[in-house]
Write an enzyme that holds these catalytic residues in place. Structure first.
Site, PDB file in Angstrom:
ATOM      1  N   THR A   1     -33.193 -89.285  32.373  1.00 41.93           N
ATOM      2  CA  THR A   1     -33.393 -90.158  33.247  1.00 41.93           C
ATOM      3  C   THR A   1     -34.211 -91.258  33.109  1.00 41.93           C
ATOM      4  OG1 THR A   1     -32.240 -88.750  34.986  1.00 41.93           O
ATOM      5  CG2 THR A   1     -33.675 -90.590  35.644  1.00 41.93           C
TER       6      THR A   1
ATOM      7  N   ASP B   1     -30.919 -87.258  43.375  1.00 42.09           N
ATOM      8  CA  ASP B   1     -31.847 -87.943  44.164  1.00 42.09           C
ATOM      9  C   ASP B   1     -32.345 -89.316  43.641  1.00 42.09           C
ATOM     10  OD1 ASP B   1     -32.682 -86.937  41.539  1.00 42.09           O
ATOM     11  OD2 ASP B   1     -34.770 -87.131  41.975  1.00 42.09           O
TER      12      ASP B   1
ATOM     13  N   GLY C   1     -35.426 -84.982  37.145  1.00 45.54           N
ATOM     14  CA  GLY C   1     -35.497 -83.336  36.882  1.00 45.54           C
ATOM     15  C   GLY C   1     -34.424 -82.985  37.920  1.00 45.54           C
TER      16      GLY C   1
HETATM   17  N1  ASP Z   1     -32.909 -86.479  38.731  1.00 45.47           N
HETATM   18  C1  ASP Z   1     -31.436 -86.826  38.215  1.00 45.47           C
HETATM   19  C2  ASP Z   1     -30.417 -86.387  38.981  1.00 45.47           C
HETATM   20  O1  ASP Z   1     -30.618 -85.219  39.590  1.00 45.47           O
HETATM   21  C3  ASP Z   1     -31.454 -86.198  36.794  1.00 45.47           C
HETATM   22  C4  ASP Z   1     -32.607 -86.397  35.858  1.00 45.47           C
HETATM   23  O2  ASP Z   1     -33.606 -86.726  36.233  1.00 45.47           O
HETATM   24  O3  ASP Z   1     -32.416 -85.900  34.659  1.00 45.47           O
HETATM   25  O4  ASP Z   1     -29.670 -86.746  38.999  1.00 45.47           O
END
Ligand code: ASP
Length: 221
Positions: free
Chosen positions: A100, A131, A152
């Site tokens: 992300t 999130d 995450g």
């Molecule tokens: N936080 C992001 C989500 O859960 C994914 C990521 O940060 O890789 O959509």
């Protein structure tokens, strides 16, 4: 960064369980506490621009799916065929939802902001919202205290209200580096989750912490 196929946003976004791309993005401005988020977007070229437009429009904070697309068209944002986001299916499937992209910033006048864009988590159920577009979960900015961005397992960030929690800790005078480290420790301990955060306070340098194998980040002045 939404144009970089190596990153889990825009053209590099991971695929959901149906092999399709649904994008989330969010922005927040610390001076006014204005925020905008978009979720499950499939046909907007740059979801983070759409999130900024939702913020500027000001009527709502979160728009999703077809309503977000209609808002994008009405506001003249660049639309695209959803297939543009699927450029290397195998590579995208391999990703476990990492990479992300996000940024926290403080300008010369001390104004803080955060922006984040993501494809979410690989293999997610269609319609899943992470999130990143949610103020207080994956991002938060308040000029009085700091700006935060997370990456995450989004469900863990949402359940902990982690971005807001971090800003409250800054408000209580905690050291920014300790806040970043503590947030990642909480992710692991309370949620058995993996992730990372970047953060910038009212003064001083930005900070990053993560409990994943790696989390590339850069700073600029
Ligand atoms: N936080 C992001 C989500 O859960 C994914 C990521 O940060 O890789 O959509």
């Amino acid at each position: 960064m939404e144009d970089e196929p190596l990153l889990n946003a825009g053209v590099g976004a991971c695929l959901n369980a149906d092999g399709e791309v649904e994008l989330d993005a969010g922005v927040m401005e610390g001076a006014t506490l204005r925020a905008g988020g978009v979720a499950c977007v499939r046909d907007v070229r740059h979801p983070v621009d759409l999130a900024a437009e939702v913020m500027r429009d000001g009527r709502h904070v979160l728009l999703s799916g077809s309503g977000a697309s209609r808002f994008a068209r009405d506001h003249g944002l660049e639309m695209t065929d959803p297939s543009i986001f699927i450029n290397n299916r195998k590579r995208q499937q391999r990703l476990a939802g990492a990479d992300t992209v996000g940024a926290v910033a403080r300008d010369a006048d001390g104004r803080l902001a955060v922006a984040v864009s993501t494809g979410g988590i690989s293999g997610k159920l269609p319609g899943r919202i992470g999130d990143s577009p949610i103020p207080g979960a994956g991002m938060y900015a308040d000029d009085l205290f700091g700006a935060v961005c997370g990456t995450g397992q989004g469900e863990a960030f949402i359940r902990l209200g982690l971005a807001r929690l971090m800003v409250v800790e800054l408000q209580h005078g905690m050291d920014p580096a300790a806040v970043a480290k503590g947030a990642v420790a909480l992710l692991g301990k309370a949620m058995q989750a993996q992730g990372g955060v970047i953060l910038i306070g009212r003064n001083g340098p930005p900070h990053a912490a993560f409990n994943t194998q790696a989390m590339p980040f850069a700073t600029a002045q």
